[in-house]
Write a protein that holds these residues in place. Structure first.
Motif, PDB file in Angstrom:
ATOM      1  N   ASP A 108       0.812  -1.227   0.000  1.00  0.00           N
ATOM      2  CA  ASP A 108       0.000   0.000   0.000  1.00  0.00           C
ATOM      3  C   ASP A 108       0.844   1.275   0.000  1.00  0.00           C
ATOM      4  O   ASP A 108       0.302   2.379   0.112  1.00  0.00           O
ATOM      5  CB  ASP A 108      -0.940   0.010   1.216  1.00  0.00           C
ATOM      6  N   VAL A 109       2.167   1.120  -0.123  1.00  0.00           N
ATOM      7  CA  VAL A 109       3.055   2.286  -0.142  1.00  0.00           C
ATOM      8  C   VAL A 109       3.431   2.662  -1.585  1.00  0.00           C
ATOM      9  O   VAL A 109       3.935   3.754  -1.847  1.00  0.00           O
ATOM     10  CB  VAL A 109       4.326   2.015   0.710  1.00  0.00           C
ATOM     11  N   ILE A 110       3.166   1.771  -2.540  1.00  0.00           N
ATOM     12  CA  ILE A 110       3.504   2.057  -3.949  1.00  0.00           C
ATOM     13  C   ILE A 110       2.979   3.430  -4.337  1.00  0.00           C
ATOM     14  O   ILE A 110       1.843   3.784  -4.025  1.00  0.00           O
ATOM     15  CB  ILE A 110       2.867   1.008  -4.890  1.00  0.00           C
ATOM     16  N   GLY A 111       3.843   4.190  -5.008  1.00  0.00           N
ATOM     17  CA  GLY A 111       3.403   5.475  -5.534  1.00  0.00           C
ATOM     18  C   GLY A 111       3.287   6.564  -4.481  1.00  0.00           C
ATOM     19  O   GLY A 111       2.453   7.452  -4.595  1.00  0.00           O
ATOM     20  N   SER A 112       4.118   6.504  -3.427  1.00  0.00           N
ATOM     21  CA  SER A 112       4.131   7.572  -2.414  1.00  0.00           C
ATOM     22  C   SER A 112       5.326   8.479  -2.692  1.00  0.00           C
ATOM     23  O   SER A 112       6.469   8.054  -2.563  1.00  0.00           O
ATOM     24  CB  SER A 112       4.261   6.978  -1.005  1.00  0.00           C
ATOM     25  N   PRO A 113       5.078   9.737  -3.064  1.00  0.00           N
ATOM     26  CA  PRO A 113       6.186  10.610  -3.462  1.00  0.00           C
ATOM     27  C   PRO A 113       6.956  11.126  -2.255  1.00  0.00           C
ATOM     28  O   PRO A 113       6.377  11.409  -1.214  1.00  0.00           O
ATOM     29  CB  PRO A 113       5.473  11.759  -4.174  1.00  0.00           C
ATOM     30  N   ALA A 114       8.274  11.269  -2.394  1.00  0.00           N
ATOM     31  CA  ALA A 114       9.103  11.808  -1.301  1.00  0.00           C
ATOM     32  C   ALA A 114      10.429  12.279  -1.866  1.00  0.00           C
ATOM     33  O   ALA A 114      10.796  11.929  -2.978  1.00  0.00           O
ATOM     34  CB  ALA A 114       9.334  10.741  -0.241  1.00  0.00           C
ATOM     35  N   ASP A 115      11.147  13.063  -1.051  1.00  0.00           N
ATOM     36  CA  ASP A 115      12.462  13.548  -1.468  1.00  0.00           C
ATOM     37  C   ASP A 115      13.524  12.494  -1.196  1.00  0.00           C
ATOM     38  O   ASP A 115      14.402  12.687  -0.371  1.00  0.00           O
ATOM     39  CB  ASP A 115      12.802  14.842  -0.715  1.00  0.00           C
ATOM     40  N   GLY A 116      13.426  11.367  -1.876  1.00  0.00           N
ATOM     41  CA  GLY A 116      14.464  10.348  -1.738  1.00  0.00           C
ATOM     42  C   GLY A 116      14.169   9.334  -0.649  1.00  0.00           C
ATOM     43  O   GLY A 116      13.147   9.378   0.046  1.00  0.00           O
ATOM     44  N   LEU A 117      15.096   8.400  -0.508  1.00  0.00           N
ATOM     45  CA  LEU A 117      14.905   7.212   0.325  1.00  0.00           C
ATOM     46  C   LEU A 117      14.575   7.517   1.787  1.00  0.00           C
ATOM     47  O   LEU A 117      13.596   7.005   2.331  1.00  0.00           O
ATOM     48  CB  LEU A 117      16.174   6.341   0.256  1.00  0.00           C
ATOM     49  N   LEU A 118      15.406   8.325   2.454  1.00  0.00           N
ATOM     50  CA  LEU A 118      15.260   8.459   3.901  1.00  0.00           C
ATOM     51  C   LEU A 118      13.961   9.175   4.286  1.00  0.00           C
ATOM     52  O   LEU A 118      13.226   8.691   5.164  1.00  0.00           O
ATOM     53  CB  LEU A 118      16.510   9.105   4.514  1.00  0.00           C
ATOM     54  N   PRO A 119      13.592  10.282   3.620  1.00  0.00           N
ATOM     55  CA  PRO A 119      12.277  10.882   3.906  1.00  0.00           C
ATOM     56  C   PRO A 119      11.112   9.953   3.552  1.00  0.00           C
ATOM     57  O   PRO A 119      10.079   9.960   4.243  1.00  0.00           O
ATOM     58  CB  PRO A 119      12.257  12.132   3.004  1.00  0.00           C
ATOM     59  N   TRP A 120      11.280   9.155   2.506  1.00  0.00           N
ATOM     60  CA  TRP A 120      10.229   8.227   2.092  1.00  0.00           C
ATOM     61  C   TRP A 120       9.997   7.162   3.171  1.00  0.00           C
ATOM     62  O   TRP A 120       8.855   6.817   3.499  1.00  0.00           O
ATOM     63  CB  TRP A 120      10.640   7.587   0.756  1.00  0.00           C
ATOM     64  N   LEU A 121      11.093   6.663   3.756  1.00  0.00           N
ATOM     65  CA  LEU A 121      10.975   5.673   4.837  1.00  0.00           C
ATOM     66  C   LEU A 121      10.209   6.276   6.013  1.00  0.00           C
ATOM     67  O   LEU A 121       9.286   5.667   6.562  1.00  0.00           O
ATOM     68  CB  LEU A 121      12.367   5.245   5.319  1.00  0.00           C
ATOM     69  N   LEU A 125      12.824   6.675  -6.766  1.00  0.00           N
ATOM     70  CA  LEU A 125      13.384   7.415  -5.629  1.00  0.00           C
ATOM     71  C   LEU A 125      14.607   8.245  -6.028  1.00  0.00           C
ATOM     72  O   LEU A 125      15.185   8.937  -5.191  1.00  0.00           O
ATOM     73  CB  LEU A 125      13.742   6.445  -4.493  1.00  0.00           C
ATOM     74  N   GLY A 126      14.990   8.166  -7.313  1.00  0.00           N
ATOM     75  CA  GLY A 126      16.144   8.944  -7.765  1.00  0.00           C
ATOM     76  C   GLY A 126      17.436   8.511  -7.100  1.00  0.00           C
ATOM     77  O   GLY A 126      18.316   9.319  -6.803  1.00  0.00           O
ATOM     78  N   SER A 127      17.570   7.207  -6.848  1.00  0.00           N
ATOM     79  CA  SER A 127      18.714   6.716  -6.072  1.00  0.00           C
ATOM     80  C   SER A 127      19.981   6.595  -6.909  1.00  0.00           C
ATOM     81  O   SER A 127      21.086   6.768  -6.403  1.00  0.00           O
ATOM     82  CB  SER A 127      18.376   5.345  -5.471  1.00  0.00           C
ATOM     83  N   GLY A 128      19.837   6.256  -8.192  1.00  0.00           N
ATOM     84  CA  GLY A 128      21.007   6.076  -9.054  1.00  0.00           C
ATOM     85  C   GLY A 128      20.768   4.951 -10.038  1.00  0.00           C
ATOM     86  O   GLY A 128      19.663   4.408 -10.134  1.00  0.00           O
ATOM     87  N   PHE A 129      21.836   4.606 -10.781  1.00  0.00           N
ATOM     88  CA  PHE A 129      21.738   3.660 -11.892  1.00  0.00           C
ATOM     89  C   PHE A 129      22.674   2.478 -11.651  1.00  0.00           C
ATOM     90  O   PHE A 129      23.888   2.658 -11.577  1.00  0.00           O
ATOM     91  CB  PHE A 129      22.113   4.363 -13.205  1.00  0.00           C
ATOM     92  N   PHE A 130      22.133   1.296 -11.548  1.00  0.00           N
ATOM     93  CA  PHE A 130      22.962   0.101 -11.364  1.00  0.00           C
ATOM     94  C   PHE A 130      23.893  -0.057 -12.571  1.00  0.00           C
ATOM     95  O   PHE A 130      23.472   0.094 -13.721  1.00  0.00           O
ATOM     96  CB  PHE A 130      22.065  -1.134 -11.230  1.00  0.00           C
ATOM     97  N   ASP A 131      25.152  -0.388 -12.284  1.00  0.00           N
ATOM     98  CA  ASP A 131      26.159  -0.518 -13.343  1.00  0.00           C
ATOM     99  C   ASP A 131      26.224  -1.983 -13.815  1.00  0.00           C
ATOM    100  O   ASP A 131      26.931  -2.798 -13.235  1.00  0.00           O
ATOM    101  CB  ASP A 131      27.514  -0.051 -12.788  1.00  0.00           C
TER     102      ASP A 131
END
Ligand SMILES: [Zn+2]
Length: 426
Positions: free
Chosen positions: A78-91, A294-300
């Motif tokens: 039920d958290v899918i699609g919850s906007p936030a400024d990145g990982l830590l605020p989203w948690l 979450l704008g975390s980055g790109f897996f290499d």
């Protein structure tokens, strides 16, 4: 025994795809009574080998292995699609308040039911899953998985610090709960337990050390956690563990890198980290829709392949935006193409598919058990309709090769293309 005749997708040991345009899949019980693949190949080669076995003919359909999702959180459905400024605020803002509700067994059971319905609708038949810090959430997860006969792996989250009331656990009690849950669920039918430290910032040294000790005592139990997802998180870990060479190295210090250990993300890592993963046999759960969201980055992908770090694909719901393996494979393609911070590459469609089936099974140490339709594999498979939507029908009909056909499904497919899901043959 029973047999299905349709196009058939499976993989060789080296990951190359084998597509029979007119194939036959025969399933039946093995000596232990498990429903497994008895034969898979061209109809023309196998048609006379199973006299008396009824063959169901499915013209225009594709039989493929059930998908394997290497990392997701069922309580975050039920958290899918919850906007936030990145990982830590989203948690903090969404995830922890939702997870706190899983102390209630009835709530956990109702979300588990919905979660497994959703996984099956999307053709995911095996997954490595986070519950919450509440043992009741684990019981709800395994009870539902067992009722459905699914091969599922999960565990109770360990988080004894830097977490709000309602999800923070007690160090000693959390380790006792983990051992009790292993005893209750690991190896029961098709179920497997995963020791589940949330991530370094939320686990004290004592909790990580205890988790490592349990991992040593139970070498066939899985380990799952997160590593190097987001720049702020990496900086936080550097403050908490200034002596460690890297974020990943903290897990090594506590004995949490080994075969059957799966770490979500592995984005902000270097070649020494990738080599450490390879040498210990740990694997990365690549979670592209979550990383983009979450704008975390790109897996290499190039770095992972060059060093030989084992990896496979994951939805990471609820940071991830979809349960659909098609959406995850497409997002992995986008992430692979990105070429500013790392080499950009076009991942082959069959490679993307392998990373979500046989390759993901290999990352879990379940090669030859699930994720493929080789002889002896457990009979978890899908019947896919490549003409499920008008555009999909038009595009797949025009495909001139296996790769073009699979890519049309990856780009245009979703749960509408999953016509049937067979779990243990049924
Ligand atoms: Zn996650």
């Amino acid at each position: 025994m029973k047999a299905l005749r349709a196009a058939l997708l499976r993989f060789d040991d080296d990951g190359s795809p084998r597509l029979e345009a007119d194939g036959l899949l025969v399933v039946g019980s093995d000596a232990q009574g498990r429903q497994v693949v008895r034969a898979a190949g061209a109809w023309s080669a196998l048609r006379d080998d199973f006299p008396g076995v009824a063959v169901e003919h499915l013209p225009g359909r594709l039989i493929a292995p059930g998908f394997v999702d290497l990392h997701l959180h069922y309580p975050q459905t039920d958290v899918i699609g919850s906007p936030a400024d990145g990982l830590l605020p989203w948690l903090e803002r969404y995830t922890f308040p939702h997870e706190a509700r899983f102390a209630d067994a009835d709530h956990a059971a109702s979300v588990a039911t919905f979660f497994f319905d959703e996984l099956q609708r999307h053709g995911v038949t095996t997954a490595l899953v986070f519950a919450t810090s509440h043992p009741a959430s684990v019981d709800a997860f395994f009870t539902e998985a067992q009722a459905r006969g699914l091969r599922m792996i999960g565990g109770k989250v360990l988080q004894d610090r830097h977490s709000p009331d309602g999800v923070r656990d007690d160090t000693e009690q959390s380790l006792r709960d983990t051992e009790a849950l292993i005893g209750r669920w690991h190896g029961q039918g098709r179920l497997g337990y995963a020791i589940t430290p949330r991530f370094v910032p939320t686990c004290s040294d004592a909790q990580l050390a205890g988790a490592g000790e349990i991992a040593r005592q139970h070498p066939d139990v899985w380990i799952q956690s997160h590593v190097a997802e987001n720049a702020d998180e990496v900086a936080w870990v550097r403050q908490l563990h200034p002596g460690a060479r890297s974020y990943l190295d903290v897990y090594r210090q506590f004995g949490l890198l080994r075969e059957r250990a799966v770490y979500a993300h592995c984005i902000h890592v270097d070649d020494a980290d990738r080599a450490l993963m390879r040498e210990t046999g740990a694997a990365a759960a690549v979670s592209p829709t979550s990383n983009l969201f979450l704008g975390s980055g790109f897996f290499d992908h190039e770095g992972a392949d060059r060093i030989g770090m084992r990896h496979g694909l994951a939805s990471d719901v609820g940071g991830g935006t979809s349960f659909s393996p098609f959406h995850t494979m497409l997002a992995a393609y986008y992430v692979g193409r990105e070429g500013r911070g790392k080499p950009g590459m076009s991942l082959a469609p069959s490679r993307l598919w392998w990373l979500h089936t046989a390759g993901a099974a290999r990352a879990l140490g379940l090669e030859g058990v699930v994720g493929n339709l080789a002889r002896g594999c457990e009979a978890d498979f899908l019947v896919i309709n490549p003409a499920a939507t008008p555009l999909l029908a038009r595009r797949t009909a025009a495909a001139g090769s296996v790769e073009e056909f699979l890519f049309a499904l990856i780009v245009l497919g979703d749960d509408r293309a999953i016509e049937r899901v067979h779990v243990a043959g049924a």
